[in-house]
Scaffold this motif. Structure first.
Motif, PDB file in Angstrom:
ATOM      1  N   ILE A  64       0.817  -1.208   0.000  1.00 39.37           N
ATOM      2  CA  ILE A  64       0.000   0.000   0.000  1.00 39.37           C
ATOM      3  C   ILE A  64       0.855   1.264   0.000  1.00 39.37           C
ATOM      4  O   ILE A  64       0.364   2.360  -0.255  1.00 39.37           O
ATOM      5  CB  ILE A  64      -0.959  -0.007   1.201  1.00 39.37           C
ATOM      6  N   GLN A  65       2.135   1.138   0.233  1.00 43.30           N
ATOM      7  CA  GLN A  65       3.015   2.289   0.362  1.00 43.30           C
ATOM      8  C   GLN A  65       2.992   3.229  -0.829  1.00 43.30           C
ATOM      9  O   GLN A  65       2.832   4.428  -0.639  1.00 43.30           O
ATOM     10  CB  GLN A  65       4.433   1.804   0.667  1.00 43.30           C
ATOM     11  N   PRO A  66       3.106   2.780  -2.074  1.00 41.97           N
ATOM     12  CA  PRO A  66       3.070   3.727  -3.189  1.00 41.97           C
ATOM     13  C   PRO A  66       1.729   4.445  -3.309  1.00 41.97           C
ATOM     14  O   PRO A  66       1.683   5.631  -3.643  1.00 41.97           O
ATOM     15  CB  PRO A  66       3.312   2.855  -4.424  1.00 41.97           C
ATOM     16  N   GLN A  67       0.654   3.757  -3.004  1.00 44.85           N
ATOM     17  CA  GLN A  67      -0.653   4.383  -3.082  1.00 44.85           C
ATOM     18  C   GLN A  67      -0.823   5.452  -2.005  1.00 44.85           C
ATOM     19  O   GLN A  67      -1.401   6.515  -2.256  1.00 44.85           O
ATOM     20  CB  GLN A  67      -1.773   3.343  -2.969  1.00 44.85           C
ATOM     21  N   MET A  68      -0.317   5.192  -0.809  1.00 40.73           N
ATOM     22  CA  MET A  68      -0.377   6.186   0.258  1.00 40.73           C
ATOM     23  C   MET A  68       0.433   7.421  -0.110  1.00 40.73           C
ATOM     24  O   MET A  68      -0.025   8.549   0.070  1.00 40.73           O
ATOM     25  CB  MET A  68       0.143   5.596   1.576  1.00 40.73           C
ATOM     26  N   PHE A  71      -1.354   9.401  -2.725  1.00 40.57           N
ATOM     27  CA  PHE A  71      -2.483  10.123  -2.153  1.00 40.57           C
ATOM     28  C   PHE A  71      -2.021  11.406  -1.473  1.00 40.57           C
ATOM     29  O   PHE A  71      -2.590  12.481  -1.694  1.00 40.57           O
ATOM     30  CB  PHE A  71      -3.225   9.230  -1.150  1.00 40.57           C
ATOM     31  N   PHE A  72      -0.976  11.316  -0.660  1.00 41.82           N
ATOM     32  CA  PHE A  72      -0.486  12.505   0.029  1.00 41.82           C
ATOM     33  C   PHE A  72       0.103  13.517  -0.944  1.00 41.82           C
ATOM     34  O   PHE A  72      -0.032  14.730  -0.753  1.00 41.82           O
ATOM     35  CB  PHE A  72       0.545  12.137   1.102  1.00 41.82           C
ATOM     36  N   ALA A  73       0.740  13.053  -2.009  1.00 40.35           N
ATOM     37  CA  ALA A  73       1.256  13.963  -3.032  1.00 40.35           C
ATOM     38  C   ALA A  73       0.108  14.661  -3.751  1.00 40.35           C
ATOM     39  O   ALA A  73       0.194  15.862  -4.042  1.00 40.35           O
ATOM     40  CB  ALA A  73       2.138  13.209  -4.024  1.00 40.35           C
TER      41      ALA A  73
END
Length: 85
Positions: A64-68, A71-73
Motif C-alpha cells: 500500500i506504500q506507493p498508493q499512500m 495520495f499525500f502527493a
C-alpha cells in the motif's frame, strides 16, 4: 555478524524507511492547511510525485506504500492549486 542478523536488521530498517517515506508529506500538508498558503511550494513537483506513484503502485501492487504516497502527493498538489488562487 551472521546472515540472520543482517536480514533482521535490513527488514527493520527497511520498514522504518518505508513508513517514514509514506508519511513525509503529512507535516507539509498540515502546515499548508494551517497557513492557508503554499507560497514557495512547487506544484509541479507534487504533481510529478503523484504521477510517479501510478506506475510504482502497479509494480508493487501488493503493497500500500506507493498508493499512500501518491495520495499525500495529490493532497499537497491540490493544496497548491487551491491556496494559490
Amino acid at each position: 555478524m551472521s546472515d540472520g542478523n543482517v536480514t533482521v536488521a535490513s527488514n527493520v530498517l527497511g520498514t522504518i524507511g518505508t513508513v517514514l517515506w509514506c508519511i513525509q508529506l503529512i507535516p507539509q500538508i498540515w502546515y499548508n492547511w494551517r497557513r492557508k498558503n503554499t507560497d514557495g511550494f512547487p506544484a509541479t513537483m507534487m504533481f510529478l510525485w503523484a504521477l510517479c506513484s501510478i506506475p510504482m503502485g502497479a509494480y508493487l501492487i501488493l503493497q500500500i506504500q506507493p498508493q499512500m504516497f501518491g495520495f499525500f502527493a495529490l493532497v499537497s498538489w491540490a493544496q497548491v492549486l487551491y491556496y494559490s488562487q
